[in-house]
Enzyme design. Structure first.
Site, PDB file in Angstrom:
ATOM      1  CG  ASP A 330      -1.985   1.080   1.147  1.00  0.00           C
ATOM      2  OD1 ASP A 330      -1.986   1.834   0.156  1.00  0.00           O
ATOM      3  OD2 ASP A 330      -2.829   1.154   2.058  1.00  0.00           O
ATOM      4  CD  GLU A 531      -5.495   6.727   2.707  1.00  0.00           C
ATOM      5  OE1 GLU A 531      -4.428   6.432   3.255  1.00  0.00           O
ATOM      6  OE2 GLU A 531      -5.634   6.733   1.458  1.00  0.00           O
TER       7      GLU A 531
HETATM    8  C1  BGC Z   1      -3.100   9.652  -3.226  1.00  0.00           C
HETATM    9  C2  BGC Z   1      -3.964   8.585  -2.601  1.00  0.00           C
HETATM   10  C3  BGC Z   1      -3.190   7.896  -1.566  1.00  0.00           C
HETATM   11  C4  BGC Z   1      -2.616   8.884  -0.579  1.00  0.00           C
HETATM   12  C5  BGC Z   1      -1.749   8.200   0.425  1.00  0.00           C
HETATM   13  C6  BGC Z   1      -2.635  10.613  -2.175  1.00  0.00           C
HETATM   14  O1  BGC Z   1      -1.842  11.609  -2.722  1.00  0.00           O
HETATM   15  O2  BGC Z   1      -3.779  10.333  -4.228  1.00  0.00           O
HETATM   16  O3  BGC Z   1      -4.398   7.668  -3.523  1.00  0.00           O
HETATM   17  O4  BGC Z   1      -3.982   6.957  -0.939  1.00  0.00           O
HETATM   18  O5  BGC Z   1      -1.905   9.922  -1.206  1.00  0.00           O
HETATM   19  O6  BGC Z   1      -1.145   9.098   1.335  1.00  0.00           O
HETATM   20  C1  BGC Z   2      -4.782   3.497   0.672  1.00  0.00           C
HETATM   21  C2  BGC Z   2      -5.263   2.317  -0.127  1.00  0.00           C
HETATM   22  C3  BGC Z   2      -5.346   2.679  -1.578  1.00  0.00           C
HETATM   23  C4  BGC Z   2      -4.016   3.231  -2.044  1.00  0.00           C
HETATM   24  C5  BGC Z   2      -4.014   3.637  -3.495  1.00  0.00           C
HETATM   25  C6  BGC Z   2      -3.555   4.120   0.092  1.00  0.00           C
HETATM   26  O1  BGC Z   2      -3.208   5.297   0.759  1.00  0.00           O
HETATM   27  O2  BGC Z   2      -4.520   3.073   1.990  1.00  0.00           O
HETATM   28  O3  BGC Z   2      -6.512   1.903   0.366  1.00  0.00           O
HETATM   29  O4  BGC Z   2      -5.715   1.553  -2.316  1.00  0.00           O
HETATM   30  O5  BGC Z   2      -3.683   4.355  -1.276  1.00  0.00           O
HETATM   31  O6  BGC Z   2      -4.684   4.820  -3.698  1.00  0.00           O
END
Ligand code: BGC
Ligand code: BGC
Length: 856
Positions: A330, A531
């Site tokens: 991830d 998140e």
């Molecule tokens: C991305 C997300 C990702 C996240 C993680 C963002 O900049 O667009 O997809 O889950 O960063 O920190």
């Molecule tokens: C998230 C995931 C996601 C990934 C890609 C991460 O920050 O925890 O759930 O699939 O980003 O966007």
């Protein structure tokens, strides 16, 4: 935890679906231990009866392909870069096994990219991957995306309620249909693979990803996981991963929903038995029906990061449970393993990770380092071959080698399928079934559509807000109704029903009206987040700013019956709002089909019920702001409303108007919020600026025109920083939230916290300021800002020694900063010459800081 393990396990065996037959020769403990010397017990984990079996033809094919691959090609299968940070030419040169678009990443960085733009990129990447002119490989690449509530990165897609609402619907057949629709819309854009379902079993509702979970209890999660995976991939057998299906990912393995205090990416300290009984049930469901990938989780289990957890990734998941697909990481999660960086992490592969998800330009050094580690044997060749075999197995099963290229597949380019009426109808049903009626005094609901209805609240006509995070953008913020062509707001549905019946619907977000309405529907709730940005200290709704409560009170005072439609990603403590509402509906995050809410709230013009409330809480509803870990089957279980609660029409109403509104327990549990203690804590970032220039800071020295920065040692290595301002121009150091997202720090304000930091100065001459910003950062910098001069306070420090400065947060609040929406909690600047060393920058809750005053 009073969870009944016996019950769950027996029901698994009894159902016979998952065939958890214990394998007799592994009944003795395998003696694995972790750093803390904890003994593992592999017998807790069942050998799953996985319906998708290894096929001899596929296996021999894998061996064949593998035997013709160079080590470079193999490592490339294990690297997954992100579309913002690599090009089609990089794909041609390296031949990556897969790639992704993160939340809020679009082809050409264009939010309004059309389905054709998506296909164009998919086609170009695919063609580059099978072009052997540079790297010699012809293995087709695959594209993964977060289609977590519909194909949510794409404008115009059907957006379903987030998982928390689907859990309340508790309808596995509907879930399978939703997954099928999602797969179809994903395939219209040429994409092969989705990062769903999330099967977190959420034990603490303060977690920012609570809404991504179906329930606090494994029961629904297990069934849903099987249903979603089946809807995405098809059933094992003939139609499995056929041309009308996509590859699924069960995530995040393991224990993401059980971290201490609901801390995103935090530590889960469940026992191994609980880890299986509670957190692993979604894997039992999803893997049994053949999910082909599993995403490793950011969290730790007893302090050890899952990305590097050999026991769980290799011994439990692959060897014991029998998972033969691949494990994807991830978002640079490997970099969080002790001893790893984003650019180098043999430990993750050696623990059982098969594919690195590696955003930013880190993919290149990571590729090079992994290649070197494979060559040197630091990563054994057998491990590389196993990882690549797994990727190939999934590609072979999914027919990726035989399928036409992305632009030429069955659904590619059929844009009429994106947000089609039939798809929206499925979403509409899901919205209706997800609504949970918590209160209905005097059977106020259902409403007669012939009435005069005031529709108030800032979520009434706001499709972005009702859709939550992971909606077009990652955080779900910065969307307009016009970004949802074909979608509808909750007001749209009310208006339609009421006007069709000859009634009147008046939209008035602030509740003003000229003719008194018969009834008011107030739609309000949480702003979108994703998140860690959604982590909260308590479950109190609108802590420190009860503007929605004020709106409800105003309407009640005018003797208007009030219906609350509450938008939220979690159950929240809303006792004051409940007391002011005659009826209260938990609507969760319904997605793009807001109009379905009115299907349930209103009768038809003849006064007949159209749809009754059938949603039931899949999360217990708290009776106090800190009752965040109240879960079904707890000992001393005493929520406000229990798991499974939900009224239907005609049911006896339970909640009166005098729920306890005291918040005595709310402030005690607030912890210090550390921004910098040698490292910058998530979700914060640090930048140095001078004049107009802005530089992100890492551990290296930095030099701008007006200021230089370097790390220094106070107690331990590099736990502090030294800023040297030369007085040539205005310059400073700023701590900012990632993506300038608003962080809710109001709990800290209310608990009387202070901004504290250690400073060491020698000679303070000019003026030095500390500034905070809320919401209006960026374009509107200054629209919400408080500034305090601290020059005198600094002058009073004993020169050359470390001392603490403490400024009550109320000093900033008094100057107008809104703590619910902080983007910059700390910004120190000056135009004069100054050397200042800083350490331990935080909001401190403890009492030990003395009687700090506001600087004059
Ligand atoms: C991305 C997300 C990702 C996240 C993680 C963002 O900049 O667009 O997809 O889950 O960063 O920190
Ligand atoms: C998230 C995931 C996601 C990934 C890609 C991460 O920050 O925890 O759930 O699939 O980003 O966007």
């Amino acid at each position: 935890m009073g969870f009944s393990k016996k019950l769950i396990i027996t029901s698994l065996f009894a159902s016979g679906i998952y065939g958890c037959g214990m394998d007799s020769n592994s009944s003795q403990n395998n003696g694995e231990t972790d750093a803390s010397n904890q003994q593992y017990d592999i017998d807790i984990w069942p050998k799953l009866n996985i319906k998708v079996k290894p096929l001899p033809s596929v296996e021999s094919n894998i061996i064949q392909i593998l035997s013709n691959m160079t080590i470079e090609q193999k490592v490339a299968q294990m690297i997954q870069p992100e579309i913002r940070d690599f090009t089609v030419e990089d794909m041609r040169k390296y031949g990556f096994g897969s790639y992704l678009n993160g939340g809020g990443a679009f082809p050409d960085n264009n939010k309004h990219a059309t389905p054709d733009d998506w296909i164009t990129l998919a086609e170009a990447m695919y063609q580059a991957s099978v072009d052997d002119s540079l790297d010699g490989s012809t293995i087709p690449t695959i594209w993964g995306t977060d289609a977590v509530h519909g194909h949510n990165n794409v404008i115009g897609a059907t957006l379903f309620p987030h998982n928390i609402g689907l859990g309340a619907a508790n309808n596995p057949e509907l879930i399978e249909q939703i997954a099928k629709v999602t797969a179809t819309e994903v395939m219209v854009t040429g994409i092969d693979w989705v990062f769903a379902p999330t099967v977190a079993v959420v034990r603490d509702d303060r977690w920012g990803r609570t809404y991504e979970g179906y329930s606090e209890d494994p029961e629904i999660v297990r069934d849903y996981s099987a249903a979603i995976v089946t809807g995405l991939q098809g059933k094992a057998g003939k139609g499995f991963l056929a041309d009308d299906r996509v590859i699924s990912t069960v995530k995040h393995f393991l224990g993401d929903g059980g971290t201490v205090a609901g801390d995103d990416q935090g530590d889960n300290i469940a026992s191994e038995q609980e880890l299986f009984d509670i957190h692993a049930q979604g894997y039992v469901g999803g893997l049994s029906v053949g999910a082909q990938s599993v995403m490793a989780s950011f969290n730790s289990w007893h302090g050890e990061k899952l990305h590097g957890h050999k026991y769980l990734l290799t011994h439990v998941l692959k060897e014991r449970m029998g998972f033969d697909g691949f494990v994807v990481g991830d978002w640079a999660g490997h970099g969080q393993i002790a001893g790893c960086t984003n650019q180098s992490c043999p430990a993750a592969i050696n623990a059982g990770l098969d594919v690195f998800m590696v955003p930013s330009s880190d993919w290149k050094p990571l590729y090079e380092n992994t290649l070197a580690q494979a060559k040197s044997g630091e990563i054994p060749m057998s491990r590389i071959d196993d990882a690549v075999s797994r990727v190939l197995r999934v590609k072979l099963r999914a027919g990726i080698f035989e399928k036409p290229s992305p632009a030429n597949r069955q659904f590619s380019g059929k844009t009429e399928l994106i947000g089609s009426a039939a798809h929206r109808e499925v979403a509409r049903q899901a919205v209706r079934e997800s609504l949970v009626l918590l209160k209905n005094k005097n059977n106020l609901l259902p409403l007669n559509p012939k009435s005069r209805v005031l529709v108030a609240g800032d979520a009434a006509d706001n499709i972005g807000k009702q859709s939550g995070g992971w909606t077009i953008t990652w955080q779900g913020t910065n969307n307009q109704n016009s970004d949802f062509p074909g979608g509808s707001s909750i007001f749209d549905g009310i208006k339609e029903q009421v006007e069709n019946a000859g009634g009147k619907a008046i939209l008035s977000p602030d509740g003003q009206y000229s003719n008194k309405p018969d009834v008011a529907i107030v739609v309000y709730g949480e702003e979108p987040y994703a998140e860690g940005h959604g982590d909260r200290a308590t479950l109190e709704y609108q802590k420190g700013d009860k503007s929605d409560l004020a709106l409800l009170r105003k309407l009640k005072a005018e003797n208007i019956p009030v219906i609350s439609v509450f938008i939220s990603g979690r159950p929240m403590w809303v006792n004051p709002e409940l007391n002011q509402s005659d009826a209260f509906v938990a609507a969760w995050l319904p997605g793009s089909e807001g109009l379905a809410v009115a299907d349930v709230l209103f009768t038809n013009p003849n006064g007949e019920i159209q749809y009754d409330f059938s949603g039931r809480l899949s999360y217990s509803w708290p009776k106090s702001p800190l009752q965040a870990t109240v879960n079904r089957n707890d000992e001393d279980y005493a929520p406000l409303l229990p798991y499974g609660f939900g009224l239907s029409y005609g049911d006896e109403n339970l909640l009166g108007d005098s729920l306890n509104e005291e918040i005595s327990d709310a402030v005690e549990d607030i912890q210090d919020r550390v921004f910098f203690d040698g490292k910058v804590h998530k979700p914060w970032e640090m930048a140095l600026y001078s004049g107009a220039k802005n530089t992100a800071i890492n551990a290296n020295a930095h030099q701008l025109a007006g200021v230089s920065y370097r790390t220094i040692d106070r107690k331990v290595q590099e736990d502090s920083m030294l800023l040297s301002f030369n007085g040539s121009e205005k310059a400073g150091l700023r701590i900012n939230s990632e993506s300038n997202f608003r962080e809710d720090l109001s709990a800290e304000l209310i608990s009387g916290a202070k901004l504290t930091f250690l400073a060491r100065v020698t000679d303070v001459q000019g003026e030095v300021y500390i500034l905070m910003n809320c919401e209006g950062f960026g374009d509107q910098a200054g629209s919400c800002e408080s500034s305090l001069e601290i020059s005198d306070a600094l002058k009073q420090l004993e020169p050359g020694s470390w001392q603490q400065l403490a400024i009550p947060l109320s000093c900033f609040a008094d100057k107008g900063i809104r703590f619910g929406e902080i983007v910059t909690p700390f910004n120190l600047w000056t135009e004069s010459k100054l050397d200042i060393a800083l350490a331990e920058v935080k909001f401190s809750v403890g009492s030990g800081e003395g009687a700090a005053k506001c600087p004059e």
